[in-house]
Write an enzyme that holds these catalytic residues in place. Structure first.
Site, PDB file in Angstrom:
ATOM      1  N   ARG A   9       2.448 -30.207 -39.052  1.00  0.00           N
ATOM      2  CA  ARG A   9       3.452 -29.267 -39.583  1.00  0.00           C
ATOM      3  C   ARG A   9       3.679 -29.421 -41.086  1.00  0.00           C
ATOM      4  NH1 ARG A   9       5.369 -30.664 -34.684  1.00  0.00           N
ATOM      5  NH2 ARG A   9       5.132 -28.987 -33.164  1.00  0.00           N
ATOM      6  N   LYS A  60      -0.399 -20.530 -52.700  1.00  0.00           N
ATOM      7  CA  LYS A  60      -1.039 -19.639 -51.733  1.00  0.00           C
ATOM      8  C   LYS A  60      -2.274 -20.330 -51.185  1.00  0.00           C
ATOM      9  CE  LYS A  60      -0.037 -14.932 -53.261  1.00  0.00           C
ATOM     10  NZ  LYS A  60      -0.685 -13.677 -53.690  1.00  0.00           N
ATOM     11  N   GLU A 113      -9.467 -14.730 -66.024  1.00  0.00           N
ATOM     12  CA  GLU A 113      -8.090 -14.959 -65.545  1.00  0.00           C
ATOM     13  C   GLU A 113      -7.226 -15.570 -66.659  1.00  0.00           C
ATOM     14  OE1 GLU A 113      -7.299 -13.862 -62.546  1.00  0.00           O
ATOM     15  OE2 GLU A 113      -9.065 -14.029 -61.240  1.00  0.00           O
ATOM     16  N   LYS A 118       1.307 -18.930 -65.124  1.00  0.00           N
ATOM     17  CA  LYS A 118       1.312 -18.733 -63.672  1.00  0.00           C
ATOM     18  C   LYS A 118       2.559 -19.372 -63.063  1.00  0.00           C
ATOM     19  CE  LYS A 118      -0.825 -18.370 -59.373  1.00  0.00           C
ATOM     20  NZ  LYS A 118      -2.030 -18.252 -58.592  1.00  0.00           N
ATOM     21  N   GLU A 125       5.886 -13.589 -53.634  1.00  0.00           N
ATOM     22  CA  GLU A 125       5.369 -12.267 -54.007  1.00  0.00           C
ATOM     23  C   GLU A 125       6.091 -11.112 -53.329  1.00  0.00           C
ATOM     24  OE1 GLU A 125       1.133 -11.956 -54.504  1.00  0.00           O
ATOM     25  OE2 GLU A 125       1.216  -9.770 -54.598  1.00  0.00           O
ATOM     26  N   ARG A 182       5.566 -11.185 -59.001  1.00  0.00           N
ATOM     27  CA  ARG A 182       4.299 -11.926 -58.874  1.00  0.00           C
ATOM     28  C   ARG A 182       3.110 -10.973 -58.800  1.00  0.00           C
ATOM     29  NH1 ARG A 182       3.161 -17.513 -55.360  1.00  0.00           N
ATOM     30  NH2 ARG A 182       0.964 -17.651 -55.861  1.00  0.00           N
ATOM     31  N   ASN A 208      -1.836  -9.425 -60.400  1.00  0.00           N
ATOM     32  CA  ASN A 208      -2.945  -8.613 -59.896  1.00  0.00           C
ATOM     33  C   ASN A 208      -3.509  -7.659 -60.942  1.00  0.00           C
ATOM     34  OD1 ASN A 208      -3.002  -9.683 -57.271  1.00  0.00           O
ATOM     35  ND2 ASN A 208      -1.237  -8.437 -56.699  1.00  0.00           N
ATOM     36  N   HIS A 268      -6.995  -6.410 -60.686  1.00  0.00           N
ATOM     37  CA  HIS A 268      -7.507  -6.844 -59.383  1.00  0.00           C
ATOM     38  C   HIS A 268      -7.691  -5.719 -58.376  1.00  0.00           C
ATOM     39  CE1 HIS A 268      -6.992 -10.825 -60.956  1.00  0.00           C
ATOM     40  NE2 HIS A 268      -7.400 -11.384 -59.847  1.00  0.00           N
ATOM     41  N   HIS A 287     -11.182  -5.890 -56.980  1.00  0.00           N
ATOM     42  CA  HIS A 287     -11.473  -6.112 -55.548  1.00  0.00           C
ATOM     43  C   HIS A 287     -12.336  -4.981 -54.996  1.00  0.00           C
ATOM     44  CE1 HIS A 287      -7.687  -8.823 -55.071  1.00  0.00           C
ATOM     45  NE2 HIS A 287      -8.759  -9.538 -55.333  1.00  0.00           N
ATOM     46  N   HIS A 324     -15.986 -12.827 -58.710  1.00  0.00           N
ATOM     47  CA  HIS A 324     -14.612 -12.333 -58.776  1.00  0.00           C
ATOM     48  C   HIS A 324     -14.122 -12.079 -60.211  1.00  0.00           C
ATOM     49  CE1 HIS A 324     -10.380 -11.863 -57.758  1.00  0.00           C
ATOM     50  NE2 HIS A 324     -10.099 -12.801 -58.661  1.00  0.00           N
TER      51      HIS A 324
HETATM   52  N1  LIG Z   1      -4.770 -19.335 -53.766  1.00  0.00           N
HETATM   53  C1  LIG Z   1      -4.760 -18.522 -54.802  1.00  0.00           C
HETATM   54  O1  LIG Z   1      -3.713 -18.230 -55.382  1.00  0.00           O
HETATM   55  C2  LIG Z   1      -6.064 -17.982 -55.285  1.00  0.00           C
HETATM   56  C3  LIG Z   1      -6.112 -17.314 -56.506  1.00  0.00           C
HETATM   57  C4  LIG Z   1      -7.352 -16.879 -56.964  1.00  0.00           C
HETATM   58  C5  LIG Z   1      -8.498 -17.094 -56.204  1.00  0.00           C
HETATM   59  N2  LIG Z   1      -8.401 -17.736 -55.014  1.00  0.00           N
HETATM   60  C6  LIG Z   1      -9.603 -17.985 -54.206  1.00  0.00           C
HETATM   61  O2  LIG Z   1     -10.446 -18.855 -54.948  1.00  0.00           O
HETATM   62  C7  LIG Z   1     -11.785 -18.659 -54.499  1.00  0.00           C
HETATM   63  C8  LIG Z   1     -12.699 -18.610 -55.700  1.00  0.00           C
HETATM   64  O3  LIG Z   1     -12.603 -19.818 -56.406  1.00  0.00           O
HETATM   65  P1  LIG Z   1     -13.816 -20.332 -57.315  1.00  0.00           P
HETATM   66  O4  LIG Z   1     -14.214 -19.270 -58.246  1.00  0.00           O
HETATM   67  O5  LIG Z   1     -13.424 -21.639 -57.846  1.00  0.00           O
HETATM   68  O6  LIG Z   1     -15.001 -20.431 -56.252  1.00  0.00           O
HETATM   69  P2  LIG Z   1     -15.740 -21.672 -55.567  1.00  0.00           P
HETATM   70  O7  LIG Z   1     -14.780 -22.633 -55.016  1.00  0.00           O
HETATM   71  O8  LIG Z   1     -16.736 -21.077 -54.641  1.00  0.00           O
HETATM   72  O9  LIG Z   1     -16.498 -22.341 -56.798  1.00  0.00           O
HETATM   73  C9  LIG Z   1     -17.495 -21.608 -57.475  1.00  0.00           C
HETATM   74  C10 LIG Z   1     -18.825 -22.377 -57.502  1.00  0.00           C
HETATM   75  O10 LIG Z   1     -18.755 -23.399 -58.474  1.00  0.00           O
HETATM   76  C11 LIG Z   1     -19.099 -24.651 -57.903  1.00  0.00           C
HETATM   77  N3  LIG Z   1     -18.337 -25.640 -58.652  1.00  0.00           N
HETATM   78  C12 LIG Z   1     -16.993 -25.831 -58.647  1.00  0.00           C
HETATM   79  N4  LIG Z   1     -16.649 -26.753 -59.550  1.00  0.00           N
HETATM   80  C13 LIG Z   1     -17.792 -27.165 -60.140  1.00  0.00           C
HETATM   81  C14 LIG Z   1     -18.090 -28.083 -61.178  1.00  0.00           C
HETATM   82  N5  LIG Z   1     -17.133 -28.748 -61.832  1.00  0.00           N
HETATM   83  N6  LIG Z   1     -19.394 -28.260 -61.524  1.00  0.00           N
HETATM   84  C15 LIG Z   1     -20.372 -27.564 -60.912  1.00  0.00           C
HETATM   85  N7  LIG Z   1     -20.151 -26.661 -59.957  1.00  0.00           N
HETATM   86  C16 LIG Z   1     -18.875 -26.466 -59.562  1.00  0.00           C
HETATM   87  C17 LIG Z   1     -18.782 -24.531 -56.449  1.00  0.00           C
HETATM   88  O11 LIG Z   1     -19.536 -25.434 -55.675  1.00  0.00           O
HETATM   89  C18 LIG Z   1     -19.167 -23.072 -56.181  1.00  0.00           C
HETATM   90  O12 LIG Z   1     -20.542 -22.980 -55.982  1.00  0.00           O
HETATM   91  C19 LIG Z   1     -11.798 -17.409 -53.667  1.00  0.00           C
HETATM   92  O13 LIG Z   1     -11.936 -17.760 -52.307  1.00  0.00           O
HETATM   93  C20 LIG Z   1     -10.432 -16.788 -53.908  1.00  0.00           C
HETATM   94  O14 LIG Z   1      -9.946 -16.070 -52.806  1.00  0.00           O
HETATM   95  C21 LIG Z   1      -7.214 -18.172 -54.545  1.00  0.00           C
HETATM   96 ZN   LIG Z   2      -8.276 -13.293 -59.593  1.00  0.00          ZN
END
Ligand SMILES: NC(=O)c1ccc[n+]([C@@H]2O[C@H](COP(=O)([O-])OP(=O)(O)OC[C@H]3O[C@@H](n4cnc5c(N)ncnc54)[C@H](O)[C@@H]3O)[C@@H](O)[C@H]2O)c1
Ligand SMILES: [Zn+2]
Length: 371
Positions: free
Chosen positions: A124, A146, A188, A229, A239, A243, A247, A250, A254, A269
């Site tokens: 939990r 999130k 971003e 942020k 949100e 918040r 977007n 976005h 998206h 993205h």
């Molecule tokens: N929770 C939130 O508020 C929020 C906000 C924005 C995005 N997201 C989510 O985040 C995700 C995207 O995140 P991302 O862009 O980090 O993607 P990711 O986690 O897939 O990382 C991108 C790539 O970079 C590699 N990588 C990461 N750090 C590295 C490093 N230091 N050196 C070498 N390679 C590295 C990873 O292995 C992967 O292949 C999506 O699923 C999205 O929905 C969440």
């Molecule tokens: Zn984004």
């Protein structure tokens, strides 16, 4: 650690610190031991990040007397499935972690979202430490609480709000990130300037090369982004209102990700967001809300850092505009026919527009398709 910056997120009994600076992965053990009571944790990471950064983290944890059980998952968005959530939950339970112990996410947003969800539901709710290693994760996904996974119905549809207890953003870990992923995360960073920090956007226009190179300006840019942020999250944790400004770019972004089948070879993205932000500015100019000069200025900066800014920058073409409109309507910001978009009156002057006529968007996109 001279370049260390701290951003505090004041959320009452869920308040936490974000530490930003070089070498925080090796120093994490000491930092965690000083701040949190548990002496055990589970480290969740992906294979790419594990190969580069797991060793120094584990060494530092061991030196600080913290017992850590690592779990290495496959890299990429496809790891945000129910099956992976089960694997993380089972791993945490098999390691016999208790509520006071922590789940530690070492990786990009995929690992952070998935591990945070597990931390939010196992026993939990367990302590949760974010160690974001992508620029996107350091400036966006690791802050704000999130968490979630994807289902066959769409992205991020199942999850919980679960704030971390600590965020450690090692800015030197970004040196191993690909140039393309770094640029995507930078979209971003620029977004925070474009939403409501015109001075920050101007600073980025002068300093972006140093941000890419690393060092003090990189730490500054990430700290300013986390502060931006955090301010939004504190004003609207779940949100229900402002918040949504996060977007910006976005809704278009998206739709473009969906239209390219979430194929990261074609569009990641942040690239979708870069094009989406330029579209939001150009659409705002077309609606006489913002000046075309501002749209031009935004595009020039994003193009200058090497991001795509136009529909024609996407390799392999796009489906017809009515399909793009379907993707736009499927994005969650729709209410009764009218579309909700984040539009702008200029650089740093974004606002929520809840009554955008779909026909205007359709005509705009038709024009934008012409290269
Ligand atoms: N929770 C939130 O508020 C929020 C906000 C924005 C995005 N997201 C989510 O985040 C995700 C995207 O995140 P991302 O862009 O980090 O993607 P990711 O986690 O897939 O990382 C991108 C790539 O970079 C590699 N990588 C990461 N750090 C590295 C490093 N230091 N050196 C070498 N390679 C590295 C990873 O292995 C992967 O292949 C999506 O699923 C999205 O929905 C969440
Ligand atoms: Zn984004």
């Amino acid at each position: 650690m001279t370049d260390l910056r701290t951003v505090h997120v004041p959320l009452g009994d869920r308040a936490y610190d974000i530490l930003i600076g070089p070498d925080l992965i090796a120093g994490a053990g000491a930092e965690i031991a000083r701040r949190l009571p548990g002496k055990r944790c589970a480290v969740i990471t992906d294979a790419n990040v594990a190969a580069l950064h797991l060793g120094p983290l584990m060494d530092g944890l061991a030196k600080a007397g913290i017992n850590a059980a690592p779990l290495v998952l496959a890299p990429g968005e496809k790891t945000k499935r129910f099956e992976d959530l089960v694997a993380v939950c089972d791993h945490v339970l098999e390691a016999r972690l208790e509520r006071g112990d922590a789940v530690l996410a070492l990786g990009g947003g995929v690992i952070g979202d998935l591990s945070g969800f597990a931390a939010g539901i196992v026993r939990r709710g367990m302590r949760f430490i974010q160690m974001p290693t992508s620029l996107l994760a350091q400036v966006d996904s690791s802050v704000g609480g999130k968490t979630g996974i994807n289902t066959r119905h769409g992205k991020n549809l199942v999850g919980v709000f679960h704030q971390p207890d600590l965020v450690l953003a090692d800015t030197r870990a970004l040196d191993t990130l690909s140039e393309r992923e770094f640029r995507a995360g930078y979209a971003e960073v620029a977004k925070y300037g474009l939403i409501d920090r015109p001075d920050f956007f101007a600073w980025l226009e002068s300093n972006w090369r140093a941000v890419f190179a690393g060092g003090r300006q990189r730490v500054e840019a990430i700290a300013a982004s986390c502060q931006a942020k955090a301010d939004v999250v504190v004003a609207d944790e779940r949100e229900t209102g402002p918040r949504a400004l996060l977007n910006l770019g976005h809704t278009f972004g998206h739709a473009l990700e969906a239209a390219t089948g979430y194929d990261s070879a074609r569009l990641v993205h942040g690239e979708g967001v870069a094009i989406g932000m330029v579209l939001a500015y150009r659409f705002s100019a077309r609606m006489n809300l913002a000046s075309p000069d501002d749209a031009e200025r935004v595009e020039q900066h994003l193009r200058g850092v090497g991001l795509p800014t136009r529909l024609s920058d996407i390799d392999g073409g796009l489906p017809p505009t009515d399909i793009l409109m379907k993707h736009i309507a499927q994005d969650k910001k729709v209410s009764r026919g009218a579309l909700t978009f984040i539009l702008t009156r200029g650089v740093g002057r974004a606002f929520i527009a809840a009554d955008v006529p779909p026909a205007e968007v359709f005509n705009f996109l038709e024009e934008e398709r012409i290269p």
